[in-house]
Design an enzyme around this catalytic site. Sequence first.
Site, PDB file in Angstrom:
ATOM      1  N   ARG A 175     -24.625  23.093  20.908  1.00 32.55           N
ATOM      2  CA  ARG A 175     -24.798  23.301  22.350  1.00 32.55           C
ATOM      3  C   ARG A 175     -23.512  23.827  22.966  1.00 32.55           C
ATOM      4  NH1 ARG A 175     -27.151  18.329  21.262  1.00 32.55           N
ATOM      5  NH2 ARG A 175     -29.373  18.112  21.800  1.00 32.55           N
ATOM      6  N   ASP A 195     -21.638  29.137  11.139  1.00 30.22           N
ATOM      7  CA  ASP A 195     -22.549  27.987  11.189  1.00 30.22           C
ATOM      8  C   ASP A 195     -23.664  28.240  10.184  1.00 30.22           C
ATOM      9  OD1 ASP A 195     -24.655  26.146  11.810  1.00 30.22           O
ATOM     10  OD2 ASP A 195     -23.778  25.844  13.799  1.00 30.22           O
ATOM     11  N   ALA A 255     -14.275  18.671  19.173  1.00 31.94           N
ATOM     12  CA  ALA A 255     -15.458  18.125  18.504  1.00 31.94           C
ATOM     13  C   ALA A 255     -15.162  16.724  17.967  1.00 31.94           C
ATOM     14  CB  ALA A 255     -15.911  19.069  17.401  1.00 31.94           C
ATOM     15  N   ARG A 256     -14.698  16.638  16.732  1.00 35.22           N
ATOM     16  CA  ARG A 256     -14.335  15.366  16.117  1.00 35.22           C
ATOM     17  C   ARG A 256     -13.102  15.575  15.247  1.00 35.22           C
ATOM     18  NH1 ARG A 256     -17.158  13.747  19.479  1.00 35.22           N
ATOM     19  NH2 ARG A 256     -18.926  12.289  19.364  1.00 35.22           N
ATOM     20  N   ASP A 279      -8.103  17.656  21.460  1.00 36.42           N
ATOM     21  CA  ASP A 279      -8.639  16.672  22.400  1.00 36.42           C
ATOM     22  C   ASP A 279      -9.222  15.486  21.656  1.00 36.42           C
ATOM     23  OD1 ASP A 279      -9.204  16.004  25.200  1.00 36.42           O
ATOM     24  OD2 ASP A 279     -11.317  16.159  24.615  1.00 36.42           O
ATOM     25  N   GLU A 284      -8.955   7.846  16.033  1.00 39.26           N
ATOM     26  CA  GLU A 284      -8.933   7.860  17.490  1.00 39.26           C
ATOM     27  C   GLU A 284      -9.273   6.460  17.988  1.00 39.26           C
ATOM     28  OE1 GLU A 284     -10.121  11.277  20.558  1.00 39.26           O
ATOM     29  OE2 GLU A 284     -11.861  10.246  19.722  1.00 39.26           O
ATOM     30  N   HIS A 303      -8.895  12.973  24.918  1.00 36.67           N
ATOM     31  CA  HIS A 303     -10.359  13.014  24.894  1.00 36.67           C
ATOM     32  C   HIS A 303     -10.922  13.196  26.305  1.00 36.67           C
ATOM     33  CE1 HIS A 303     -13.814  11.791  22.048  1.00 36.67           C
ATOM     34  NE2 HIS A 303     -14.302  12.526  23.024  1.00 36.67           N
TER      35      HIS A 303
END
Length: 345
Positions: A175, A195, A255-256, A279, A284, A303
């Site tokens: 998204r 992707d 993202a992660r 971020d 984390e 974040h």
Amino acid sequence: MADDVDGDTSHAHPKALLVMSERTCGDLFDGARWRRLRALVDLDEPARVDVFDDEVLARLDSVEFLITGWGTPVLDSTVLRAAPRLRGVLHTGGSVKSLVTEHFWDRGIIVTSAAEANAIPVAEFTLATILMEAKRVPVYAAGYASTRDVAGSWRDDIAPSVTFGGVVGLVGFSRVGRRVAELLRPFGFDVVVADPYATPEDVHAAGARLIDLDDLMPLSDIVSIHAPELPSTLNLLNARRIGAMRPGAVLINTARGALVDTEALIERCRLGRLRAVLDVTDPEPLPADSPLFDAPGVVLTPHIAGAMHRETLRLADSALDGLEALVRGSAPRHVVDRSLLGLSA
């Protein structure tokens, strides 16, 4: 918190319960959204809870809808047994993987997510970061601050900007990834996407072109990560792929953290070959002695790319839209597809 906002209770509505932390609830629901909520459903007091203790479980007997968010306990078989009338879970967050168990899917309860609404601020944060880094603004700002010389020879050591004609590589056509591609249209970048589940036609429609990840890494001036954390994506950007990035490239991760080999990233940044705007990190939160805090060329943000402050009202609107559809007997948007959970965050 506005739990005491008056609403129309002159006729029967289905019952609902908010299950989330007090802080989350306060961020999501202002007066207008409380009024909309109370016009759709009946809310016993307290309207919001954050634990499923015996008293709350007893209340679930008549509840048809749960409105959930950050801080919601897992909706397990105990909750399901206590809620025989439950027919919808309206989640004001993104992922529902850690919230909804298999028991819910087996009973056919509709689950919606605000992931689309939360993608908006993440994509906007990413766009802003890309534009600043493409212009080399943070590097110029640091050089100016350290030299106090507006036009000195220190500027010669900064890589040329890539604001027109540079290559932006998006890892993941999620998204957020799709929205970032569309937002980049006016800025003259060559946008490429990697992707394995995207189609060339869909990527082209967003103004980008689909290529292999191993081709994207050395080609891109800026690489932005928008893939989910899955077993197959852990360390997706490993030492080999990070090492293939061109000198002066920038890596952005909203993202992660687990998608990036942090040690390889730090090493590359220490060599002055790469910049990174992170971020999210792995782990984390970061321990206070993490080398990321002092690594040259690494910018850490805590974040903040996702919905914050008034942006969170979009998340409430998404849940309320879904709730209104269900109450009126129509199909809500943004229903979570169980079959796609293995490919999503």
